[in-house]
Design a protein around this motif. Structure first.
Motif, PDB file in Angstrom:
ATOM      1  N   HIS A  73      -4.115   5.711   6.053  1.00 17.06           N
ATOM      2  CA  HIS A  73      -3.838   5.691   4.615  1.00 17.06           C
ATOM      3  C   HIS A  73      -3.874   7.101   4.027  1.00 17.06           C
ATOM      4  CE1 HIS A  73      -3.801   1.400   4.631  1.00 17.06           C
ATOM      5  NE2 HIS A  73      -5.099   1.250   4.823  1.00 17.06           N
ATOM      6  N   ARG A  74      -4.754   7.946   4.536  1.00 17.06           N
ATOM      7  CA  ARG A  74      -4.894   9.295   3.968  1.00 17.06           C
ATOM      8  C   ARG A  74      -3.643  10.147   4.162  1.00 17.06           C
ATOM      9  NH1 ARG A  74      -8.285   9.464   8.613  1.00 17.06           N
ATOM     10  NH2 ARG A  74      -7.441  10.796  10.266  1.00 17.06           N
ATOM     11  N   ASP A  75      -2.762   9.723   5.077  1.00 15.53           N
ATOM     12  CA  ASP A  75      -1.549  10.494   5.345  1.00 15.53           C
ATOM     13  C   ASP A  75      -0.361  10.061   4.493  1.00 15.53           C
ATOM     14  OD1 ASP A  75      -2.747  12.070   7.300  1.00 15.53           O
ATOM     15  OD2 ASP A  75      -2.289  10.646   8.896  1.00 15.53           O
ATOM     16  N   ALA A  76      -0.583   9.104   3.589  1.00 13.30           N
ATOM     17  CA  ALA A  76       0.536   8.549   2.827  1.00 13.30           C
ATOM     18  C   ALA A  76       1.324   9.625   2.085  1.00 13.30           C
ATOM     19  CB  ALA A  76       0.027   7.501   1.833  1.00 13.30           C
ATOM     20  N   ASP A  77       0.642  10.622   1.538  1.00 13.33           N
ATOM     21  CA  ASP A  77       1.324  11.659   0.771  1.00 13.33           C
ATOM     22  C   ASP A  77       1.306  13.010   1.489  1.00 13.33           C
ATOM     23  OD1 ASP A  77       1.919   9.954  -1.423  1.00 13.33           O
ATOM     24  OD2 ASP A  77      -0.148  10.146  -2.120  1.00 13.33           O
ATOM     25  N   ARG A  78       1.058  13.003   2.802  1.00 11.57           N
ATOM     26  CA  ARG A  78       0.944  14.271   3.534  1.00 11.57           C
ATOM     27  C   ARG A  78       2.033  14.461   4.576  1.00 11.57           C
ATOM     28  NH1 ARG A  78      -5.218  13.865   5.472  1.00 11.57           N
ATOM     29  NH2 ARG A  78      -4.470  15.471   6.895  1.00 11.57           N
ATOM     30  N   LEU A  79       2.848  13.438   4.836  1.00 17.18           N
ATOM     31  CA  LEU A  79       3.843  13.530   5.899  1.00 17.18           C
ATOM     32  C   LEU A  79       5.254  13.385   5.354  1.00 17.18           C
ATOM     33  CD1 LEU A  79       2.160  11.256   8.625  1.00 17.18           C
ATOM     34  CD2 LEU A  79       2.107  13.756   8.486  1.00 17.18           C
ATOM     35  N   LEU A 103       0.846  -1.181   0.000  1.00 12.56           N
ATOM     36  CA  LEU A 103       0.000   0.000   0.000  1.00 12.56           C
ATOM     37  C   LEU A 103       0.887   1.237   0.000  1.00 12.56           C
ATOM     38  CD1 LEU A 103      -2.385  -1.299   2.792  1.00 12.56           C
ATOM     39  CD2 LEU A 103      -2.990  -1.056   0.366  1.00 12.56           C
ATOM     40  N   ALA A 104       0.307   2.375  -0.347  1.00  9.63           N
ATOM     41  CA  ALA A 104       1.106   3.604  -0.446  1.00  9.63           C
ATOM     42  C   ALA A 104       1.817   3.919   0.866  1.00  9.63           C
ATOM     43  CB  ALA A 104       0.208   4.767  -0.859  1.00  9.63           C
ATOM     44  N   ALA A 105       1.109   3.809   1.991  1.00  9.54           N
ATOM     45  CA  ALA A 105       1.735   4.115   3.287  1.00  9.54           C
ATOM     46  C   ALA A 105       2.850   3.131   3.615  1.00  9.54           C
ATOM     47  CB  ALA A 105       0.677   4.109   4.390  1.00  9.54           C
ATOM     48  N   GLN A 106       2.662   1.863   3.261  1.00  5.41           N
ATOM     49  CA  GLN A 106       3.712   0.874   3.493  1.00  5.41           C
ATOM     50  C   GLN A 106       4.951   1.200   2.676  1.00  5.41           C
ATOM     51  OE1 GLN A 106       1.422  -2.596   2.396  1.00  5.41           O
ATOM     52  NE2 GLN A 106       0.919  -3.090   4.522  1.00  5.41           N
ATOM     53  N   GLU A 107       4.746   1.576   1.419  1.00  2.00           N
ATOM     54  CA  GLU A 107       5.867   1.943   0.553  1.00  2.00           C
ATOM     55  C   GLU A 107       6.615   3.154   1.110  1.00  2.00           C
ATOM     56  OE1 GLU A 107       8.083   0.764  -2.323  1.00  2.00           O
ATOM     57  OE2 GLU A 107       6.093   0.458  -3.182  1.00  2.00           O
ATOM     58  N   ARG A 108       5.864   4.136   1.630  1.00  2.00           N
ATOM     59  CA  ARG A 108       6.507   5.337   2.179  1.00  2.00           C
ATOM     60  C   ARG A 108       7.367   5.000   3.395  1.00  2.00           C
ATOM     61  NH1 ARG A 108       4.064   6.025  -1.801  1.00  2.00           N
ATOM     62  NH2 ARG A 108       2.736   7.779  -2.435  1.00  2.00           N
TER      63      ARG A 108
END
Length: 325
Positions: A235-241, A142-147
């Motif tokens: 999940h919504r924080d994947a591209d915000r932090l 998932l995006a957050a896992q990748e980050r």
């Protein structure tokens, strides 16, 4: 892609089954689609059920050390009773909902070493399951896992290997009695204090619990041992932090607690920012300093419990040999 086999219960001249996946990769919470191709043999065949299930290689502890076994979970029926006429061909489509907590096998940078996952097609005949071989499945993060994985890499941690273990992680939303550990060699900046770091993601539709285990090096006046952190990520924080800052704060938070208890060097200058803190969920390290591995957790809604099976398929055996080399 797929595999074809003849059903052993019918002997020579019996029907065959071929499972074909649409595409080669998916993600937790997404669908894995394909179809099961049946071809009738020389005689009529009565089949009770056809189902598909993900299977993974799991490390089991025993008196003889660690051993690999196959674990099946999230079994999904494809079709109920049917009669296949001689020479008849049937194509049975299926849509397999990948569990949110399915192990991941690949990242944007390539396969994860040690991560072996496949789809097994099971044909039940007279209540006896005929379990086929595994068709390899690639589960991307998932995006957050990748980050999070990228952040640890940017901090200088290098990937070592992954494995799947049995047990339950206290304080998490774990649904299956299995969890994946992603192991890293220490970053040079932390190597004097940390021997190894292990990450475990316990995802759900809204976010994920991140369990971070640190192999803490001992010193002349400070004991070593394992430190644990439990953090909540949405999940919504994947591209915000700023995930590099987030990961650094997790590590420093754990080490600062240990330093406060036993003394020693303090701080790496990353501050006290602790994202995803949830007091009702044991957020931060304080609520999970004694994180334990206990009995298997509850079942995922709509799925059967994970089943540890004795046999280890060819896919597992081949991966085991590669790991030893």
């Amino acid at each position: 892609m797929g595999f074809k086999r003849f059903l052993a219960a019918f002997g020579v001249g019996g029907p065959s089954v071929d499972t074909v996946l649409t595409g080669y990769g998916t993600r937790p919470g997404a669908l894995l689609e394909g179809h099961v191709e049946l071809t009738g043999g020389e005689v009529e065949a009565r089949i009770d059920e056809i189902a598909v299930a993900l299977a993974a290689r799991v490390e089991l502890e025993s008196d003889e050390g660690e051993q690999a076994a196959g674990a099946e979970f999230a079994r999904v029926p494809v079709i109920g009773p049917l009669t296949l006429a001689p020479g008849e061909r049937r194509s049975l489509p299926f849509r397999y909902p990948v569990p949110w907590q399915a192990p991941i096998t690949d990242t944007a940078h390539g396969p994860l070493p040690g991560a072996v996952l496949g789809l097994r097609t099971e044909v039940v005949i007279e209540r006896a399951p005929d379990k086929g071989d595994l068709d390899p499945v690639r589960i991307h993060p998932l995006a957050a896992q990748e980050r999070v994985l990228d952040a640890f890499a940017r901090l200088g941690f290098t990937l070592k290997r992954t494995d799947i273990e049995t047990g339950h992680l206290a304080g998490t939303r774990q649904e299956f009695p299995l969890f994946q550990e992603i192991e890293f060699h220490p970053a040079p900046h932390y190597a004097h204090e940390i021997g190894e770091v292990e990450l475990t993601f316990v995802a759900d539709p809204h976010g994920m619990d991140v369990v971070v285990e640190f192999d803490r090096r001992g010193g002349m006046f400070t004991p070593g041992g394992d430190l644990y952190g439990l953090f909540r990520v949405e999940h919504r924080d994947a591209d915000r932090l700023d995930w590099t800052e987030v990961a650094a704060s997790w590590i420093d938070h754990a080490l600062d607690r240990h330093r406060a208890l036993f003394g020693g060097y303090s701080g790496h200058g990353h501050g006290g920012y602790h994202p995803g803190h949830d007091d009702d969920h044991g957020g931060g390290l304080g609520g999970v300093a004694g994180l334990a591995l206990g009995a298997a957790g509850g079942l995922a809604a709509g799925y059967a419990a994970a089943e540890i099976v004795d046999e280890v398929g060819d896919l597992f055996e081949g991966e085991e040999e590669d790991a030893e080399e």
